[in-house]
Motif scaffolding. Structure first.
Motif, PDB file in Angstrom:
ATOM      1  N   VAL A 126      11.329   0.301  -5.426  1.00  0.00           N
ATOM      2  CA  VAL A 126      10.966  -0.485  -4.247  1.00  0.00           C
ATOM      3  C   VAL A 126       9.845   0.233  -3.509  1.00  0.00           C
ATOM      4  CG1 VAL A 126      11.771  -1.210  -1.956  1.00  0.00           C
ATOM      5  CG2 VAL A 126      13.223  -1.545  -3.938  1.00  0.00           C
ATOM      6  N   ARG A 127       8.868  -0.524  -3.059  1.00  0.00           N
ATOM      7  CA  ARG A 127       7.812   0.001  -2.190  1.00  0.00           C
ATOM      8  C   ARG A 127       8.276  -0.247  -0.759  1.00  0.00           C
ATOM      9  NH1 ARG A 127       4.037   3.387  -2.927  1.00  0.00           N
ATOM     10  NH2 ARG A 127       3.433   2.321  -4.816  1.00  0.00           N
ATOM     11  N   LEU A 128       8.605   0.816  -0.045  1.00  0.00           N
ATOM     12  CA  LEU A 128       9.029   0.688   1.344  1.00  0.00           C
ATOM     13  C   LEU A 128       7.842   0.337   2.224  1.00  0.00           C
ATOM     14  CD1 LEU A 128      11.368   3.804   1.539  1.00  0.00           C
ATOM     15  CD2 LEU A 128      12.009   1.415   1.142  1.00  0.00           C
ATOM     16  N   THR A 129       8.126  -0.191   3.391  1.00  0.00           N
ATOM     17  CA  THR A 129       7.094  -0.534   4.364  1.00  0.00           C
ATOM     18  C   THR A 129       7.180   0.436   5.532  1.00  0.00           C
ATOM     19  OG1 THR A 129       7.317  -2.853   3.741  1.00  0.00           O
ATOM     20  CG2 THR A 129       6.184  -2.394   5.803  1.00  0.00           C
ATOM     21  N   ASN A 130       6.057   0.960   5.964  1.00  0.00           N
ATOM     22  CA  ASN A 130       6.004   1.834   7.131  1.00  0.00           C
ATOM     23  C   ASN A 130       6.236   1.022   8.397  1.00  0.00           C
ATOM     24  OD1 ASN A 130       5.391   4.245   5.709  1.00  0.00           O
ATOM     25  ND2 ASN A 130       3.249   3.603   5.547  1.00  0.00           N
ATOM     26  N   ALA A 131       6.522   1.704   9.491  1.00  0.00           N
ATOM     27  CA  ALA A 131       6.782   1.044  10.769  1.00  0.00           C
ATOM     28  C   ALA A 131       5.618   0.159  11.206  1.00  0.00           C
ATOM     29  CB  ALA A 131       7.091   2.082  11.841  1.00  0.00           C
TER      30      ALA A 131
END
Length: 185
Positions: A126-131
């Motif tokens: 999974v590619r996480l998303t930054n804030a």
């Protein structure tokens, strides 16, 4: 052997142990979990994400699964305890007996699912998303799903980064009528 070699070997063993698949939970029922049967229809889940840095994030998810004879589609509507909401949709295609490949909006490449005795395992990146909404780190999920003796589905996942386990996710999934009874207790 000198102390540095021993420390390096111990570190490698620890690294390997952290990056492994979750074991079969003790709460496993005798019945085999079959994803297109046991997650078909409307279900609800309660779970928690726990990271090694102490972050804990609880959530509720409402799931709707459908099976067309070849592809299992699971729509997941998440409500996090902090108020954030998210929707993800799995599409898992059966490519052989007990073998699946799949996609979801945040999955990099294809997920691989397979029957492992009474359990179902799902592995994916999974590619996480930054804030700020920009793409973040890529992490590896290794899920194991089983039926519990009470008839619920238990899903445990190890989350890895560079071969190290950095987080765990655990959730219990039940039919919506059963989930309401469990929440009332």
């Amino acid at each position: 052997m000198n102390a540095y070699v021993i420390a390096a070997l111990a570190g490698l063993l620890l690294l390997a142990a952290c990056a492994t698949r979750p074991p079969l939970p003790r709460e496993t029922a005798e019945d085999t979990f079959v994803i297109e049967e046991d997650l078909a229809g409307r279900t609800s889940a309660r779970g928690e994400f726990r990271a090694i840095n102490g972050v804990r994030r609880g959530f509720t998810a409402h799931l709707d699964g459908t099976w067309d004879g070849r592809t299992f589609t699971l729509v997941e509507d998440f409500e996090f305890d902090d108020g954030q909401r998210d929707r993800k949709t799995w599409r898992l295609e059966r490519v052989g007996p007990g073998a699946y490949v799949g996609t979801r909006e945040d999955v990099v490449g294809q997920a691989r699912g397979y029957q492992d005795g009474r359990a179902f395992r799902l592995e994916y990146d999974v590619r996480l998303t930054n804030a700020d909404g920009t793409p973040g780190r890529q992490v590896r999920f290794r899920d194991v799903m089983v039926l519990t003796p009470e008839g619920a589905v238990l899903n445990r996942a190890n989350v890895g980064l560079w071969g190290l386990r950095v987080a765990q996710v655990e959730l219990t999934i039940a039919r919506e009528t059963e989930a309401a009874a469990v929440a009332a207790q």
